[in-house]
Design a protein around this motif. Sequence first.
Motif, PDB file in Angstrom:
ATOM      1  N   ASP A  84       2.966   4.291   8.534  1.00 43.89           N
ATOM      2  CA  ASP A  84       3.947   4.578   7.494  1.00 43.89           C
ATOM      3  C   ASP A  84       4.770   3.321   7.221  1.00 43.89           C
ATOM      4  O   ASP A  84       5.579   2.908   8.052  1.00 43.89           O
ATOM      5  CB  ASP A  84       4.850   5.733   7.941  1.00 43.89           C
ATOM      6  CG  ASP A  84       5.757   6.238   6.851  1.00 43.89           C
ATOM      7  OD1 ASP A  84       5.979   5.518   5.848  1.00 43.89           O
ATOM      8  OD2 ASP A  84       6.275   7.366   6.998  1.00 43.89           O
ATOM      9  N   ARG A  86       7.203   2.955   5.492  1.00 41.32           N
ATOM     10  CA  ARG A  86       8.635   3.248   5.384  1.00 41.32           C
ATOM     11  C   ARG A  86       9.320   3.208   6.745  1.00 41.32           C
ATOM     12  O   ARG A  86      10.537   3.298   6.832  1.00 41.32           O
ATOM     13  CB  ARG A  86       8.836   4.631   4.759  1.00 41.32           C
ATOM     14  CG  ARG A  86       8.206   4.783   3.378  1.00 41.32           C
ATOM     15  CD  ARG A  86       8.179   6.210   2.922  1.00 41.32           C
ATOM     16  NE  ARG A  86       7.372   7.016   3.858  1.00 41.32           N
ATOM     17  CZ  ARG A  86       7.183   8.325   3.759  1.00 41.32           C
ATOM     18  NH1 ARG A  86       7.720   8.994   2.752  1.00 41.32           N
ATOM     19  NH2 ARG A  86       6.459   8.967   4.654  1.00 41.32           N
ATOM     20  N   ASP A  87       8.541   3.079   7.825  1.00 42.49           N
ATOM     21  CA  ASP A  87       9.047   3.130   9.204  1.00 42.49           C
ATOM     22  C   ASP A  87       9.134   1.706   9.767  1.00 42.49           C
ATOM     23  O   ASP A  87       8.122   1.104  10.124  1.00 42.49           O
ATOM     24  CB  ASP A  87       8.103   3.996  10.046  1.00 42.49           C
ATOM     25  CG  ASP A  87       8.533   4.138  11.495  1.00 42.49           C
ATOM     26  OD1 ASP A  87       9.320   3.305  11.994  1.00 42.49           O
ATOM     27  OD2 ASP A  87       8.055   5.089  12.150  1.00 42.49           O
ATOM     28  N   LEU A  98       7.053  -5.748   5.611  1.00 48.08           N
ATOM     29  CA  LEU A  98       7.040  -4.945   4.386  1.00 48.08           C
ATOM     30  C   LEU A  98       7.018  -5.824   3.138  1.00 48.08           C
ATOM     31  O   LEU A  98       6.373  -5.484   2.146  1.00 48.08           O
ATOM     32  CB  LEU A  98       8.238  -3.990   4.348  1.00 48.08           C
ATOM     33  CG  LEU A  98       8.316  -3.071   3.133  1.00 48.08           C
ATOM     34  CD1 LEU A  98       7.082  -2.164   3.046  1.00 48.08           C
ATOM     35  CD2 LEU A  98       9.592  -2.240   3.165  1.00 48.08           C
ATOM     36  N   ASP A 134       2.373   4.250   1.579  1.00 48.06           N
ATOM     37  CA  ASP A 134       2.954   3.199   0.752  1.00 48.06           C
ATOM     38  C   ASP A 134       4.093   3.789  -0.073  1.00 48.06           C
ATOM     39  O   ASP A 134       3.863   4.677  -0.894  1.00 48.06           O
ATOM     40  CB  ASP A 134       1.854   2.656  -0.173  1.00 48.06           C
ATOM     41  CG  ASP A 134       2.268   1.425  -0.941  1.00 48.06           C
ATOM     42  OD1 ASP A 134       3.068   0.629  -0.418  1.00 48.06           O
ATOM     43  OD2 ASP A 134       1.765   1.249  -2.064  1.00 48.06           O
ATOM     44  N   PRO A 135       5.321   3.314   0.142  1.00 46.70           N
ATOM     45  CA  PRO A 135       6.430   3.836  -0.669  1.00 46.70           C
ATOM     46  C   PRO A 135       6.313   3.359  -2.111  1.00 46.70           C
ATOM     47  O   PRO A 135       5.888   2.236  -2.370  1.00 46.70           O
ATOM     48  CB  PRO A 135       7.667   3.254   0.002  1.00 46.70           C
ATOM     49  CG  PRO A 135       7.187   2.026   0.707  1.00 46.70           C
ATOM     50  CD  PRO A 135       5.749   2.290   1.089  1.00 46.70           C
ATOM     51  N   SER A 136       6.667   4.229  -3.044  1.00 51.39           N
ATOM     52  CA  SER A 136       6.642   3.852  -4.452  1.00 51.39           C
ATOM     53  C   SER A 136       7.662   2.756  -4.707  1.00 51.39           C
ATOM     54  O   SER A 136       8.808   2.840  -4.268  1.00 51.39           O
ATOM     55  CB  SER A 136       6.973   5.072  -5.323  1.00 51.39           C
ATOM     56  OG  SER A 136       7.120   4.681  -6.671  1.00 51.39           O
ATOM     57  N   ARG A 137       7.238   1.718  -5.417  1.00 46.63           N
ATOM     58  CA  ARG A 137       8.163   0.661  -5.807  1.00 46.63           C
ATOM     59  C   ARG A 137       8.874   1.012  -7.108  1.00 46.63           C
ATOM     60  O   ARG A 137       9.913   0.482  -7.414  1.00 46.63           O
ATOM     61  CB  ARG A 137       7.399  -0.670  -5.934  1.00 46.63           C
ATOM     62  CG  ARG A 137       7.086  -1.269  -4.574  1.00 46.63           C
ATOM     63  CD  ARG A 137       5.961  -2.271  -4.609  1.00 46.63           C
ATOM     64  NE  ARG A 137       4.663  -1.691  -4.914  1.00 46.63           N
ATOM     65  CZ  ARG A 137       3.950  -0.926  -4.056  1.00 46.63           C
ATOM     66  NH1 ARG A 137       4.418  -0.648  -2.872  1.00 46.63           N
ATOM     67  NH2 ARG A 137       2.777  -0.450  -4.385  1.00 46.63           N
ATOM     68  N   PRO A 140      11.842   5.284  -5.943  1.00 48.02           N
ATOM     69  CA  PRO A 140      12.135   5.550  -4.533  1.00 48.02           C
ATOM     70  C   PRO A 140      12.081   7.053  -4.249  1.00 48.02           C
ATOM     71  O   PRO A 140      12.495   7.876  -5.057  1.00 48.02           O
ATOM     72  CB  PRO A 140      13.554   5.005  -4.370  1.00 48.02           C
ATOM     73  CG  PRO A 140      13.665   3.939  -5.428  1.00 48.02           C
ATOM     74  CD  PRO A 140      12.857   4.473  -6.596  1.00 48.02           C
ATOM     75  N   TRP A 143       5.808   8.609  -2.665  1.00 54.11           N
ATOM     76  CA  TRP A 143       4.956   7.817  -1.773  1.00 54.11           C
ATOM     77  C   TRP A 143       3.491   8.106  -2.015  1.00 54.11           C
ATOM     78  O   TRP A 143       3.136   9.108  -2.614  1.00 54.11           O
ATOM     79  CB  TRP A 143       5.324   8.027  -0.309  1.00 54.11           C
ATOM     80  CG  TRP A 143       5.263   9.442   0.184  1.00 54.11           C
ATOM     81  CD1 TRP A 143       6.205  10.415   0.002  1.00 54.11           C
ATOM     82  CD2 TRP A 143       4.211  10.058   0.930  1.00 54.11           C
ATOM     83  NE1 TRP A 143       5.805  11.580   0.592  1.00 54.11           N
ATOM     84  CE2 TRP A 143       4.587  11.396   1.181  1.00 54.11           C
ATOM     85  CE3 TRP A 143       2.993   9.597   1.420  1.00 54.11           C
ATOM     86  CZ2 TRP A 143       3.777  12.277   1.891  1.00 54.11           C
ATOM     87  CZ3 TRP A 143       2.182  10.474   2.134  1.00 54.11           C
ATOM     88  CH2 TRP A 143       2.600  11.790   2.363  1.00 54.11           C
TER      89      TRP A 143
END
Length: 169
Positions: A84, A86-87, A98, A134-137, A140, A143
């Motif tokens: 993840d 995001r972690d 990141l 993958d977090p959305s750019r 926010p 994902w």
Amino acid sequence: MTSIDSIFAPAIRGRFYRAIDPNFREFAIAGSRSAGRYSRVHEPTLYLSSSVDGVEVAMIAHRDARPVALEIVELDVEASGIVDLRDANALQAAGVDLADAVAPWQDIADAGGTPSSWAVRDRLVEVGANGLIDPSRKRPGLWHLVLFRWNAVDAPTIRLGGQLGGAAD
């Protein structure tokens, strides 16, 4: 010392979404046919979103390189070995920055270079990852799930669900 297991998120089970060209529906789970943020041309990679909104937001970056009308398909996923992004602790344990994952990649790839996000994939594969979150750019909170391998021994499983129509127009 960090254990390799602390790199991976808990197992993921649920419904995910993908925009596809309706002419290629039978290949919906075959993976991408071109280079992507986390894939060279020769590396099959399955890019999924956790929501229909996620698909629509992800397609903003690909508006010029896609057919006029896409179909959103539902996919049932069971996946483990996922990192993840995001972690922060998982990133540190995996040796991933990141900034490398979210850096622009398309112009570099088009010029024959190696985007830093491809090195992120390489590192995650090296530590045994099957994929990443993958977090959305662009939005926010949204994902995406990116799979490096699936429907093989000890890999995530993907099954085609239904179709939602041309919501990605």
